[in-house]
Design a protein around this motif. Structure first.
Motif, PDB file in Angstrom:
ATOM      1  N   UNK A 128      38.192  47.080  41.287  1.00 38.13           N
ATOM      2  CA  UNK A 128      37.084  47.275  40.351  1.00 38.13           C
ATOM      3  C   UNK A 128      36.708  46.021  39.567  1.00 38.13           C
ATOM      4  N   UNK A 129      37.662  45.152  39.270  1.00 40.56           N
ATOM      5  CA  UNK A 129      37.354  43.945  38.507  1.00 40.56           C
ATOM      6  C   UNK A 129      36.888  42.812  39.417  1.00 40.56           C
ATOM      7  N   UNK A 130      37.491  42.729  40.617  1.00 43.56           N
ATOM      8  CA  UNK A 130      37.151  41.635  41.529  1.00 43.56           C
ATOM      9  C   UNK A 130      36.295  42.082  42.706  1.00 43.56           C
ATOM     10  N   UNK A 131      36.143  43.385  42.878  1.00 49.51           N
ATOM     11  CA  UNK A 131      35.373  43.909  44.022  1.00 49.51           C
ATOM     12  C   UNK A 131      35.927  43.371  45.341  1.00 49.51           C
ATOM     13  N   UNK A 132      37.244  43.355  45.436  1.00 44.14           N
ATOM     14  CA  UNK A 132      37.918  42.834  46.615  1.00 44.14           C
ATOM     15  C   UNK A 132      38.683  43.960  47.298  1.00 44.14           C
ATOM     16  N   UNK A 133      38.692  43.953  48.614  1.00 44.97           N
ATOM     17  CA  UNK A 133      39.478  44.957  49.320  1.00 44.97           C
ATOM     18  C   UNK A 133      40.952  44.573  49.281  1.00 44.97           C
ATOM     19  N   UNK A 134      41.819  45.561  49.398  1.00 49.33           N
ATOM     20  CA  UNK A 134      43.251  45.282  49.371  1.00 49.33           C
ATOM     21  C   UNK A 134      43.687  44.520  50.605  1.00 49.33           C
TER      22      UNK A 134
END
Length: 323
Positions: free
Chosen positions: A88-94
């Motif tokens: 949510x903060x970085x909009x990055x997938x795991x």
């Protein structure tokens, strides 16, 4: 490349600062149940709260299996915080935090796990037969089975939290900000080792044990950068902690468990403390380099991290990244 994965997400410096604070606070909140349980146990027995200010004493108040579970709970909550911060903060997938590959390579995870597990079993077996007086067989089926369930579920969460924080979140964050690879490798390895200063092993061996902890940080960091992903480090760290918790415990270790054996020897702060860093870790790296055909050690460990050029074609909403 692995660190460059962060450029595909929101990677401003303040996001990593806020994210780190959120993760730290969440992990501290996760330690509250252990503190409450210890305080309740002491007070119910008519004890004094001041008597548990020593962390080593605190860990002996409760049943060892319950203590292990509650101790590891903070890491599980911290891992959840990392997932939420990244999403949510970085909009990055795991997956992008885990590896530069399109998906997580579980074969690598199990290879790292198996490598350290087999090595530990062989070394411990040889030491047991050469120095049987140093071990006590304390196997008790029911407590051990409870330990096994807790350890198999919780220890991978604990080690994954540490890997995703240091070899993942901070490695990528510092890398994209510093624009190089050597600085995140050094910072994450030293901080990773320094956080083990509170372990009882430090009191037992002295500061020389920090060579092992910091060296382990460098080993896992090198593994991650050379393999362009965390899979080997995730498996190796989980295997190391899990097999240790199940196989051998001692009065001076951070994991005091209902393991199969108890080491009753008086450890010495000699060469054997740093032998893994000087001997085993280089061998492990050579094995992995041979298996996964690692090349360009200098570039992968000391090279620059350059932000990809983004070309947005007319009438196209999807940017194209040029390496």
């Amino acid at each position: 490349m692995y660190i460059k994965q962060a450029f595909k997400s929101l990677h401003e410096w303040w996001r990593y600062l806020v994210g780190f604070l959120i993760i730290f606070i969440a992990s501290q909140i996760g330690s509250i149940p252990l503190l409450i349980a210890v305080m309740f146990k002491v007070m119910s027995n008519g004890g004094n709260i001041e008597s548990i200010q020593d962390p080593n004493v605190m860990m002996t108040v409760l049943d060892s299996n319950l203590t292990l579970f509650l101790m590891l709970l903070s890491f599980a909550i911290g891992l959840l915080a990392i997932y939420l911060v990244v999403k949510y903060l970085h909009r990055q997938t795991f997956v992008q935090l885990t590896t530069s590959r399109k998906k997580t390579d579980w074969g690598r995870v199990f290879f790292g796990f198996g490598l350290i597990t087999v090595t530990t079993l062989v070394v411990t077996t040889l030491d047991y037969y050469n120095n049987p007086q140093d071990y006590v067989l304390q196997f008790d089926l029911v407590p051990f089975l409870i330990l096994a369930v807790i350890a198999i579920i919780m220890i991978p969460l604990q080690t994954s939290f540490e890997e995703y924080l240091f070899r993942g979140y901070l490695m990528q964050g510092i890398g994209v900000l510093a624009k190089n690879k050597w600085l995140p490798l050094i910072i994450t390895s030293v901080v990773f080792g320094a956080l083990h200063l509170a372990n009882p092993e430090v009191d037992k061996f002295g500061n020389i044990i920090m060579v092992y902890y910091i060296g382990t940080g460098f080993f896992l960091g090198i593994m991650t950068l050379m393999d362009e992903g965390m899979e080997l480090a995730l498996g190796f760290h989980a295997g190391n902690n899990l097999i240790t918790a199940l196989l051998v415990t001692a009065d001076w270790t951070v994991f005091k468990t209902n393991s199969v054996f108890k080491d009753i020897s008086e450890p010495s702060a000699g060469f054997d403390v740093i032998a893994p860093v000087l001997i085993l870790y280089p061998i492990f790296l050579l094995i992995m380099a041979w298996r996964y055909k690692w090349r360009d050690w200098s570039g992968k460990l000391f090279g620059k991290v350059e932000e990809p050029i983004v070309l947005t074609e007319e009438k196209t909403s999807n940017p194209t990244f040029i390496e």
